[in-house]
Design a protein around this motif. Structure first.
Motif, PDB file in Angstrom:
ATOM      1  N   TYR A  92       0.839  -1.197   0.000  1.00 30.75           N
ATOM      2  CA  TYR A  92       0.000   0.000   0.000  1.00 30.75           C
ATOM      3  C   TYR A  92       0.880   1.254   0.000  1.00 30.75           C
ATOM      4  CZ  TYR A  92      -3.908  -3.072   1.300  1.00 30.75           C
ATOM      5  OH  TYR A  92      -4.865  -4.054   1.319  1.00 30.75           O
ATOM      6  N   ASP A  93       0.328   2.327  -0.536  1.00 33.46           N
ATOM      7  CA  ASP A  93       1.017   3.621  -0.522  1.00 33.46           C
ATOM      8  C   ASP A  93       0.505   4.513   0.604  1.00 33.46           C
ATOM      9  OD1 ASP A  93       2.634   3.533  -3.139  1.00 33.46           O
ATOM     10  OD2 ASP A  93       0.621   2.985  -3.807  1.00 33.46           O
ATOM     11  N   ILE A  94      -0.784   4.372   0.931  1.00 33.21           N
ATOM     12  CA  ILE A  94      -1.407   5.188   1.981  1.00 33.21           C
ATOM     13  C   ILE A  94      -2.260   4.294   2.870  1.00 33.21           C
ATOM     14  CG2 ILE A  94      -2.909   7.164   2.479  1.00 33.21           C
ATOM     15  CD1 ILE A  94      -2.385   8.183  -0.338  1.00 33.21           C
ATOM     16  N   PHE A  95      -2.218   4.554   4.159  1.00 34.69           N
ATOM     17  CA  PHE A  95      -3.078   3.857   5.121  1.00 34.69           C
ATOM     18  C   PHE A  95      -3.951   4.906   5.785  1.00 34.69           C
ATOM     19  CE2 PHE A  95      -3.124   1.659   9.547  1.00 34.69           C
ATOM     20  CZ  PHE A  95      -4.389   1.150   9.307  1.00 34.69           C
ATOM     21  N   LEU A  96      -5.270   4.808   5.576  1.00 34.93           N
ATOM     22  CA  LEU A  96      -6.230   5.714   6.191  1.00 34.93           C
ATOM     23  C   LEU A  96      -7.010   4.934   7.234  1.00 34.93           C
ATOM     24  CD1 LEU A  96      -7.557   7.610   3.021  1.00 34.93           C
ATOM     25  CD2 LEU A  96      -5.744   8.315   4.602  1.00 34.93           C
ATOM     26  N   ALA A  97      -6.624   5.083   8.484  1.00 33.89           N
ATOM     27  CA  ALA A  97      -7.224   4.318   9.572  1.00 33.89           C
ATOM     28  C   ALA A  97      -8.440   5.040  10.143  1.00 33.89           C
ATOM     29  CB  ALA A  97      -6.194   4.073  10.667  1.00 33.89           C
ATOM     30  N   ALA A  98      -9.175   4.330  10.999  1.00 37.17           N
ATOM     31  CA  ALA A  98     -10.331   4.927  11.661  1.00 37.17           C
ATOM     32  C   ALA A  98      -9.983   5.384  13.071  1.00 37.17           C
ATOM     33  CB  ALA A  98     -11.491   3.933  11.695  1.00 37.17           C
ATOM     34  N   ASN A  99      -8.698   5.331  13.405  1.00 38.73           N
ATOM     35  CA  ASN A  99      -8.241   5.853  14.695  1.00 38.73           C
ATOM     36  C   ASN A  99      -6.826   6.393  14.543  1.00 38.73           C
ATOM     37  OD1 ASN A  99      -6.535   3.638  14.610  1.00 38.73           O
ATOM     38  ND2 ASN A  99      -7.272   2.742  16.523  1.00 38.73           N
ATOM     39  N   GLN A 100      -6.212   6.751  15.652  1.00 39.64           N
ATOM     40  CA  GLN A 100      -4.844   7.258  15.625  1.00 39.64           C
ATOM     41  C   GLN A 100      -3.825   6.190  16.016  1.00 39.64           C
ATOM     42  OE1 GLN A 100      -5.575  10.727  18.288  1.00 39.64           O
ATOM     43  NE2 GLN A 100      -5.000  11.990  16.547  1.00 39.64           N
ATOM     44  N   ALA A 101      -4.318   5.138  16.652  1.00 44.52           N
ATOM     45  CA  ALA A 101      -3.407   4.130  17.220  1.00 44.52           C
ATOM     46  C   ALA A 101      -2.644   3.342  16.166  1.00 44.52           C
ATOM     47  CB  ALA A 101      -4.189   3.183  18.125  1.00 44.52           C
ATOM     48  N   PHE A 102      -3.332   2.885  15.125  1.00 47.71           N
ATOM     49  CA  PHE A 102      -2.674   2.007  14.154  1.00 47.71           C
ATOM     50  C   PHE A 102      -1.585   2.718  13.341  1.00 47.71           C
ATOM     51  CE2 PHE A 102      -6.616  -0.578  14.747  1.00 47.71           C
ATOM     52  CZ  PHE A 102      -5.983  -1.711  15.240  1.00 47.71           C
ATOM     53  N   PRO A 103      -1.824   3.937  12.817  1.00 42.83           N
ATOM     54  CA  PRO A 103      -0.730   4.633  12.131  1.00 42.83           C
ATOM     55  C   PRO A 103       0.450   4.906  13.068  1.00 42.83           C
ATOM     56  CG  PRO A 103      -2.825   5.589  11.492  1.00 42.83           C
ATOM     57  CD  PRO A 103      -3.103   4.661  12.644  1.00 42.83           C
ATOM     58  N   ASP A 104       0.142   5.224  14.328  1.00 42.99           N
ATOM     59  CA  ASP A 104       1.214   5.474  15.289  1.00 42.99           C
ATOM     60  C   ASP A 104       2.036   4.214  15.529  1.00 42.99           C
ATOM     61  OD1 ASP A 104       2.468   7.276  17.279  1.00 42.99           O
ATOM     62  OD2 ASP A 104       1.695   5.825  18.724  1.00 42.99           O
TER      63      ASP A 104
END
Length: 281
Positions: A92-104
């Protein structure tokens, strides 16, 4: 006395040839850039709650940037499931999560063997804030009073309620917290009347088809279907943990970076506001 400038036929021919070569070179460079731009497919891993609004944003982005031939592929799933795919090497090039925890977590685990050390990764950015709503096609919620939620969900022994899986879906996590604050979560779980869906999309389907009596869903899903006021109640944002949604660019694609900027632009934020999300500064 000024000598007249004599331009021979050979000089003219040479200049014309040089100009033609320069024009051809510029044309080749332009064509090459266009080819690269059109061939560079962007792959987005997006939380399930974005399935209604993201296609509109992508169409708006292509139109505004004059990138009608740009390929943008989107995979929708729970944030937890997408996170697992990315840490396993999904391209993937971008990850758009539904929270802040997973990208962090992705940033903190960049040194993990599954994530190559030379793989580009931006810092997480907040692109919208979700809203949680109670939805039913079986029972009218007209004039619903949140103080009567206990009676609403427990009066009838066969009342079924669905939320997205709290371990995987941030909307489910907030719904769980809300039910706990109302002293309902344990009761509904023990009585086996709380149905856990894999993600917010599935939770919506359970409620929308009448398979359950009530569903805690995303307000954006109700906005998309133009649900009538008697079918839902939008929970006060302060009554559950904020659903701040973060994204992260996980490749060095210039288009991916540009698209992430577009999400946070006034144009991108207008799409989110129209779709039932809360604006971010």
């Amino acid at each position: 006395m000024i000598k007249p400038l004599v331009v021979t036929t050979a000089c003219v021919a040479f200049m014309l040839t040089a100009c033609t070569k320069e024009q051809n070179t510029n044309s080749v460079v332009s064509d090459t850039n266009n080819a690269i731009e059109q061939q560079e497919t962007i792959r987005i891993a997006a939380a399930a709650n974005l399935s209604d609004v993201l296609p509109e944003i992508i169409a708006g982005y292509k139109a505004d940037k004059n990138l009608t031939n740009q390929e943008i592929e989107v995979t929708y799933a729970s944030s937890g499931k997408l996170y697992a795919q990315i840490t396993s090497g999904a391209p993937y090039d971008i990850f758009l999560a539904a929270n802040q925890a997973f990208p962090d977590k992705l940033v903190k685990e960049k040194s993990n063997s599954a994530l190559s050390s030379d793989k580009a990764m931006s810092q997480p950015f907040t692109y919208t804030q979700g809203q949680l709503a109670l939805y039913s096609v079986n029972k009218s919620l007209d004039g619903f009073d949140p103080t009567s939620l206990n009676d609403l969900l427990t009066t009838r022994a066969n009342t079924k309620v669905t939320i997205a899986n709290p371990a995987l879906a941030p909307y489910g996590e907030s719904a769980k917290s809300y039910l706990q604050s109302q002293n309902l979560y344990n009761t509904l779980t023990e009585q086996k009347r709380l149905i856990q869906a894999e993600n917010i999309g599935q939770a919506f389907q359970y409620a929308h088809t009448g398979s359950v009596d009530y569903g805690f869903v995303a307000q954006s899903q109700l906005t998309a279907i133009k649900a009538t006021p008697d079918q839902f109640y939008t929970l006060p944002p302060e009554s559950y943990p904020p659903i701040l949604q973060d994204g992260i660019v996980i490749s060095d694609s210039s288009i991916a970076i540009d698209f992430s900027n577009y999400l946070r632009s006034s144009a991108g934020q207008q799409y989110f506001s129209n779709a039932g999300y809360l604006a971010i500064e």
